[in-house]
Design a protein around this motif. Structure first.
Motif, PDB file in Angstrom:
ATOM      1  N   THR A   1      42.320  32.136  35.923  1.00 53.33           N
ATOM      2  CA  THR A   1      43.017  33.255  35.286  1.00 53.33           C
ATOM      3  C   THR A   1      42.294  34.568  35.541  1.00 53.33           C
ATOM      4  OG1 THR A   1      43.911  31.839  33.537  1.00 53.33           O
ATOM      5  CG2 THR A   1      43.825  34.201  33.090  1.00 53.33           C
ATOM      6  N   ILE A   2      40.972  34.551  35.445  1.00 53.63           N
ATOM      7  CA  ILE A   2      40.193  35.759  35.698  1.00 53.63           C
ATOM      8  C   ILE A   2      40.291  36.150  37.166  1.00 53.63           C
ATOM      9  CG2 ILE A   2      37.874  36.751  35.719  1.00 53.63           C
ATOM     10  CD1 ILE A   2      39.045  36.478  32.944  1.00 53.63           C
ATOM     11  N   LEU A   3      40.290  35.155  38.055  1.00 55.61           N
ATOM     12  CA  LEU A   3      40.426  35.436  39.487  1.00 55.61           C
ATOM     13  C   LEU A   3      41.767  36.112  39.779  1.00 55.61           C
ATOM     14  CD1 LEU A   3      39.450  35.207  42.416  1.00 55.61           C
ATOM     15  CD2 LEU A   3      40.444  32.902  42.469  1.00 55.61           C
ATOM     16  N   VAL A   4      42.850  35.585  39.178  1.00 57.06           N
ATOM     17  CA  VAL A   4      44.164  36.195  39.356  1.00 57.06           C
ATOM     18  C   VAL A   4      44.177  37.606  38.789  1.00 57.06           C
ATOM     19  CG1 VAL A   4      46.607  36.032  38.726  1.00 57.06           C
ATOM     20  CG2 VAL A   4      45.358  33.974  39.371  1.00 57.06           C
ATOM     21  N   LEU A   5      43.506  37.773  37.672  1.00 57.88           N
ATOM     22  CA  LEU A   5      43.404  39.104  37.060  1.00 57.88           C
ATOM     23  C   LEU A   5      42.724  40.087  38.004  1.00 57.88           C
ATOM     24  CD1 LEU A   5      43.506  41.098  34.656  1.00 57.88           C
ATOM     25  CD2 LEU A   5      41.362  40.079  33.848  1.00 57.88           C
TER      26      LEU A   5
ATOM     27  N   ALA B   1      40.660  54.108  49.150  1.00 56.92           N
ATOM     28  CA  ALA B   1      41.584  53.322  48.330  1.00 56.92           C
ATOM     29  C   ALA B   1      41.024  51.941  48.036  1.00 56.92           C
ATOM     30  CB  ALA B   1      42.938  53.212  49.026  1.00 56.92           C
ATOM     31  N   VAL B   2      40.463  51.296  49.048  1.00 53.34           N
ATOM     32  CA  VAL B   2      39.979  49.919  48.896  1.00 53.34           C
ATOM     33  C   VAL B   2      38.754  49.865  47.979  1.00 53.34           C
ATOM     34  CG1 VAL B   2      38.870  47.996  50.114  1.00 53.34           C
ATOM     35  CG2 VAL B   2      40.938  49.058  51.048  1.00 53.34           C
ATOM     36  N   ILE B   3      37.773  50.722  48.225  1.00 52.97           N
ATOM     37  CA  ILE B   3      36.548  50.657  47.417  1.00 52.97           C
ATOM     38  C   ILE B   3      36.816  51.067  45.978  1.00 52.97           C
ATOM     39  CG2 ILE B   3      34.225  51.595  47.105  1.00 52.97           C
ATOM     40  CD1 ILE B   3      33.940  51.766  50.093  1.00 52.97           C
ATOM     41  N   SER B   4      37.585  52.133  45.768  1.00 51.12           N
ATOM     42  CA  SER B   4      37.873  52.559  44.393  1.00 51.12           C
ATOM     43  C   SER B   4      38.660  51.488  43.653  1.00 51.12           C
ATOM     44  CB  SER B   4      38.633  53.891  44.385  1.00 51.12           C
ATOM     45  OG  SER B   4      39.896  53.784  45.020  1.00 51.12           O
ATOM     46  N   SER B   5      39.556  50.788  44.347  1.00 53.44           N
ATOM     47  CA  SER B   5      40.330  49.720  43.715  1.00 53.44           C
ATOM     48  C   SER B   5      39.466  48.491  43.459  1.00 53.44           C
ATOM     49  CB  SER B   5      41.525  49.348  44.597  1.00 53.44           C
ATOM     50  OG  SER B   5      42.401  50.449  44.746  1.00 53.44           O
ATOM     51  N   ALA B   6      38.516  48.231  44.357  1.00 56.34           N
ATOM     52  CA  ALA B   6      37.587  47.119  44.140  1.00 56.34           C
ATOM     53  C   ALA B   6      36.722  47.374  42.916  1.00 56.34           C
ATOM     54  CB  ALA B   6      36.714  46.918  45.375  1.00 56.34           C
ATOM     55  N   LEU B   7      36.267  48.617  42.748  1.00 61.35           N
ATOM     56  CA  LEU B   7      35.492  48.962  41.562  1.00 61.35           C
ATOM     57  C   LEU B   7      36.336  48.798  40.299  1.00 61.35           C
ATOM     58  CD1 LEU B   7      33.597  52.135  42.832  1.00 61.35           C
ATOM     59  CD2 LEU B   7      32.636  49.861  42.437  1.00 61.35           C
ATOM     60  N   PHE B   8      37.603  49.199  40.388  1.00 58.55           N
ATOM     61  CA  PHE B   8      38.521  49.049  39.265  1.00 58.55           C
ATOM     62  C   PHE B   8      38.690  47.575  38.906  1.00 58.55           C
ATOM     63  CE2 PHE B   8      43.048  48.581  37.887  1.00 58.55           C
ATOM     64  CZ  PHE B   8      42.915  49.189  36.649  1.00 58.55           C
ATOM     65  N   ALA B   9      38.830  46.727  39.913  1.00 62.58           N
ATOM     66  CA  ALA B   9      38.970  45.295  39.663  1.00 62.58           C
ATOM     67  C   ALA B   9      37.698  44.717  39.051  1.00 62.58           C
ATOM     68  CB  ALA B   9      39.305  44.565  40.966  1.00 62.58           C
ATOM     69  N   LEU B  10      36.538  45.121  39.585  1.00 64.84           N
ATOM     70  CA  LEU B  10      35.270  44.602  39.075  1.00 64.84           C
ATOM     71  C   LEU B  10      35.041  44.992  37.625  1.00 64.84           C
ATOM     72  CD1 LEU B  10      32.948  45.156  42.172  1.00 64.84           C
ATOM     73  CD2 LEU B  10      33.775  42.974  41.252  1.00 64.84           C
ATOM     74  N   MET B  11      35.582  46.137  37.213  1.00 67.09           N
ATOM     75  CA  MET B  11      35.474  46.538  35.807  1.00 67.09           C
ATOM     76  C   MET B  11      36.049  45.468  34.889  1.00 67.09           C
ATOM     77  SD  MET B  11      36.574  50.566  36.068  1.00 67.09           S
ATOM     78  CE  MET B  11      36.650  50.800  34.300  1.00 67.09           C
ATOM     79  N   HIS B  12      37.060  44.766  35.382  1.00 68.74           N
ATOM     80  CA  HIS B  12      37.754  43.790  34.543  1.00 68.74           C
ATOM     81  C   HIS B  12      37.057  42.432  34.499  1.00 68.74           C
ATOM     82  CE1 HIS B  12      40.726  46.963  35.053  1.00 68.74           C
ATOM     83  NE2 HIS B  12      41.289  46.519  33.961  1.00 68.74           N
ATOM     84  N   LEU B  13      35.915  42.333  35.162  1.00 73.70           N
ATOM     85  CA  LEU B  13      35.095  41.124  34.999  1.00 73.70           C
ATOM     86  C   LEU B  13      34.582  40.983  33.575  1.00 73.70           C
ATOM     87  CD1 LEU B  13      32.949  40.857  38.259  1.00 73.70           C
ATOM     88  CD2 LEU B  13      34.547  39.157  37.365  1.00 73.70           C
ATOM     89  N   VAL B  14      34.598  42.078  32.807  1.00 75.85           N
ATOM     90  CA  VAL B  14      34.169  41.986  31.407  1.00 75.85           C
ATOM     91  C   VAL B  14      35.049  41.024  30.625  1.00 75.85           C
ATOM     92  CG1 VAL B  14      33.170  44.312  31.402  1.00 75.85           C
ATOM     93  CG2 VAL B  14      35.547  43.988  30.687  1.00 75.85           C
ATOM     94  N   ASN B  15      36.275  40.758  31.139  1.00 75.01           N
ATOM     95  CA  ASN B  15      37.160  39.803  30.471  1.00 75.01           C
ATOM     96  C   ASN B  15      36.606  38.382  30.507  1.00 75.01           C
ATOM     97  OD1 ASN B  15      39.991  41.219  29.823  1.00 75.01           O
ATOM     98  ND2 ASN B  15      39.180  42.079  31.711  1.00 75.01           N
ATOM     99  N   ALA B  16      35.646  38.147  31.416  1.00 77.92           N
ATOM    100  CA  ALA B  16      35.056  36.815  31.517  1.00 77.92           C
ATOM    101  C   ALA B  16      33.921  36.604  30.519  1.00 77.92           C
ATOM    102  CB  ALA B  16      34.537  36.580  32.939  1.00 77.92           C
ATOM    103  N   ILE B  17      33.465  37.698  29.878  1.00 82.47           N
ATOM    104  CA  ILE B  17      32.370  37.586  28.916  1.00 82.47           C
ATOM    105  C   ILE B  17      32.802  36.713  27.742  1.00 82.47           C
ATOM    106  CG2 ILE B  17      30.907  38.839  27.280  1.00 82.47           C
ATOM    107  CD1 ILE B  17      30.967  41.198  29.177  1.00 82.47           C
ATOM    108  N   GLY B  18      32.037  35.689  27.494  1.00 82.03           N
ATOM    109  CA  GLY B  18      32.327  34.808  26.362  1.00 82.03           C
ATOM    110  C   GLY B  18      33.256  33.660  26.691  1.00 82.03           C
TER     111      GLY B  18
END
Length: 282
Positions: free
Chosen positions: A186-190, A163-180
């Motif tokens: 806000t990104i940290l909270v995300l 659960a933890v690792i799969s959720s961590a990978l899911f969260a890391l996917m959303h680092l793309v929101n920081a591009i640009g």
């Protein structure tokens, strides 16, 4: 090559967190690559005002890249023979308390549907956004709760680790929101929110017995967020325009708080590969 794709004792069937990371990274490369390609070839069709300024904007900026990612992960799972195992009943059951994850995710969706100002969007935007949400659910759930969870279970990890690792990978996917725009609070909270949302989706999958319900609930969460607030970045800051959306906004905190408690309650371990379905009790 046969060992890489289909051999029962081959590359993917050995599982492991780094293989799950590899699948996640490959998906992101496809998503970002297609997004860049579409931007170059179809960017002239985008109008000012953001992704929800027109149905065409939604299609070009969101639907095509996400749809390509969903197609790629489906083809990947089919190529290694995992479509049936991933969509089959979960090899480890849920506990009654896990139904709270369904409620915590469902109530904001319901209130957003009530509170969205549908008339404020140009023609076609709402429909195309909802379709996009379905593809988001398919793509992101199959990457993390599908391939990711299966790979972690095949490596013999306890379900808490899964659960933890799969959720961590899911969260890391959303680092793309920081591009640009760069990394920000806000990104940290995300990242925090998406991690615990991932925990909730894992629990939804376990207690319902199927990844399909995680796909459906995820596929309804994102588009209702977009249509009610303009994006999850705004939602986690608590913005809401009416009482229904104000109630829905509490769902972000509810997801995080419930997710924290859930980390102390998740138990179990799948004893055999996903396809065989033996497990210790939850």
């Amino acid at each position: 090559m046969a060992d890489f794709w289909q051999d029962r004792d081959g590359f993917w069937n050995r599982g492991g967190w780094w293989r799950a990371l590899l699948v996640t990274a490959a998906y992101l490369l496809v998503y970002l690559g297609v997004g860049q390609l579409v931007g170059v070839t179809l960017g002239h069709m985008i109008i000012d005002g953001g992704p929800f300024a027109s149905a065409t904007n939604v299609i070009i900026e969101l639907l095509i890249p996400i749809g390509a990612g969903a197609l790629v992960i489906l083809v990947f799972l089919a190529a290694i023979g995992w479509i049936t195992p991933v969509f089959s009943r979960q090899p480890i059951g849920g506990r009654p308390w896990m139904w709270l994850a369904v409620a915590v995710v469902a109530y904001p969706i319901i209130f957003r549907f009530i509170g969205i100002d549908y008339g404020s969007f140009p023609p076609g935007v709402v429909v195309v956004t909802l379709i996009t949400g379905l593809f988001i659910g398919i793509a992101e759930e199959l990457v993390t709760r599908g391939a990711g969870v299966a790979l972690l279970r095949k490596a013999g990890h306890k379900e808490l680790v899964v659960a933890v690792i799969s959720s961590a990978l899911f969260a890391l996917m959303h680092l793309v929101n920081a591009i640009g725009v760069g990394f920000s609070i806000t990104i940290l909270v995300l990242l925090v929110y998406t991690f615990f949302f991932g925990i909730c989706m894992y629990l939804v999958m376990r207690v319902t017995g199927s990844i399909v319900w995680a796909i459906v609930m995820h596929g309804l969460t994102d588009p209702t967020l977009f249509l009610s607030t303009g994006g999850i970045d705004t939602a986690v800051e608590g913005a809401a325009e009416n009482i229904w959306l104000a109630i829905a906004a509490t769902g972000n905190i509810a997801v995080i708080l419930f997710g924290i408690v859930a980390l102390f309650l998740i138990r179990g371990r799948v004893l055999t590969p996903v396809a065989e379905g033996s497990a210790l009790p939850a």
